[in-house]
Design an enzyme around this catalytic site. Sequence first.
Site, PDB file in Angstrom:
ATOM      1  N   LYS A 262      12.488 -48.093  97.945  1.00  0.00           N
ATOM      2  CA  LYS A 262      13.688 -49.125  97.093  1.00  0.00           C
ATOM      3  C   LYS A 262      13.488 -48.693  96.058  1.00  0.00           C
ATOM      4  CE  LYS A 262      13.082 -52.454  98.276  1.00  0.00           C
ATOM      5  NZ  LYS A 262      12.092 -53.565  98.702  1.00  0.00           N
TER       6      LYS A 262
ATOM      7  N   HIS B 130      31.367 -71.731  99.483  1.00  0.00           N
ATOM      8  CA  HIS B 130      30.112 -72.034 100.406  1.00  0.00           C
ATOM      9  C   HIS B 130      29.108 -70.424 100.894  1.00  0.00           C
ATOM     10  CE1 HIS B 130      32.208 -75.900 101.135  1.00  0.00           C
ATOM     11  NE2 HIS B 130      32.755 -75.296 100.426  1.00  0.00           N
TER      12      HIS B 130
ATOM     13  N   SER C 127       9.123 -49.827  94.093  1.00  0.00           N
ATOM     14  CA  SER C 127       8.383 -50.597  94.967  1.00  0.00           C
ATOM     15  C   SER C 127       6.953 -49.457  94.529  1.00  0.00           C
ATOM     16  CB  SER C 127       8.423 -50.373  96.460  1.00  0.00           C
ATOM     17  OG  SER C 127       7.410 -50.812  97.019  1.00  0.00           O
TER      18      SER C 127
ATOM     19  N   GLU D 231      16.060 -60.415  89.103  1.00  0.00           N
ATOM     20  CA  GLU D 231      15.476 -61.486  89.232  1.00  0.00           C
ATOM     21  C   GLU D 231      14.241 -62.161  88.465  1.00  0.00           C
ATOM     22  OE1 GLU D 231      14.353 -59.571  94.165  1.00  0.00           O
ATOM     23  OE2 GLU D 231      13.529 -58.796  92.356  1.00  0.00           O
TER      24      GLU D 231
END
Length: 467
Positions: free
Chosen positions: A292, A165, A286, A299
């Site tokens: 970043k 969970h 980025s 992804e």
Amino acid sequence: MSNLPNGKISGKVWGGVFTETTDSRVEQFTESISFDRRLYSQDVSGSVAHARMLADVGVLTAEEFGKIESGLRQIQQEIERGEFEFNIKQEDIHLHIENKLTERLGDIGRKLHTARSRNDQISTDLRLWVRGAIDQIDVQLKAVQAAFVERCDADFDVILPAYTHTQRAQPVLAPHYWLCYCEKFDRDRERLTDCRKRANTLSLGAAAVAGTSINIDREKTAKYLGFERIAANSIDVSSDRDFALEFAFCLVEIALHLSVWAEEWIWWKTSEFHFIELPQAFCTGSSIMPQKINPDVLELIRGKTARVIGNLQSLIVLTKGLPLAYNRDLQEDKEPLFDSFDTVETSLTLAAPLIAGMTLNRKAIAARLEEGYLDATTLMEYLIKRGIPQRTAHGIVGRLVRMAMDKNVPLAQLPMDVIQSVEPSLDKSVYEILGALQAVAAMQSYGSTAPEQVRKQIELWKNKIKN
Ligand code: ARG
């Protein structure tokens, strides 16, 4: 019009019956050469095997077969060298190759399509392609498994929280995590092996839908192409794409497993988790935020799973309710299948170096390991082993955890008198099983994160990867 081959108005191999030429929009709409050209080597192999069999049964002479074979091999080389010209007027890869052969060999080339239809031909090409694609994916799955296995010894001392969970649940050894993925990818490999069996069936000889009145020898064709069995029903051959759907599903499972792993490591790479670093060569930055270092590859591995799922859906809908037998709809099977293969293949290629290049932030992981009461379940089991019924033990530990939470300390820092105020039968030996390290060490069952069990599994996996 009489200058067209064989006096056909349309200039097509099938044009004898036509009295009008094909509209160019139709040629554009119906062509498949733009995507089935990647089946050229399978098409050549299928044709060589078919022609060899035709020579065996006396439909072709040995000399004719020799010319056909070398003509086909030459065409294959021309395609591979980029010297072959494709054009939508010739529809698909089958006609491109056959027409070129006929252009060079005349009547001998015209004999190749004896006892064959493009319906059993495309089915054969696709089966050969699926067979090869399965073998390629299997090699890459093994490389991903190897990347995980190779980390196991070095990461053996690292304990990570396991989650259910998305809440901290129990402590586990890092290699237990790595081998979890090995298991998932192993089921994928088993599925591929099983799928390969059904794909590895000879279609040729079924011709369009009813078979052929020519005395062919399908055993021979199967042998030449390395097919393990021969499809027993020509109507079935003409319509069957189960093998393609099965492979597309196998690819979905692989993509799903990759997406779970990618998701996990994306979280682990956040400042909030700070569990891992990814190799910078596999991250991107980025354009506006200079600080970043983003896990874009992970992804995209996660994101591309969507199209792999969508492709399977396309194939399912494509074949739903399609009347027997071959229908041109089936031409639409190739692009989704190729796309799923390409997507999963690329994802696997990137997964292996990402796994190998990941570094664990050991200090950060260790510093927070006593958060989240990962040892609570082991404490409960300790009480059970001392004769307390499970439900009662659960309640006792729940109360102890609540007390520890109120004091903002781990269970191991609850003083003896506090512990005894909840369960008087407990003594100092309780501290021997508290803490993440001891909770892991207390494990025993087969398949658990018990260090001894994990050691055994690592050895098993090392052997498996070797073979
Ligand atoms: N391009 C077709 C396909 O991919 C090949 C078979 C065509 N057969 C036919 N009778 N039109 O399915």
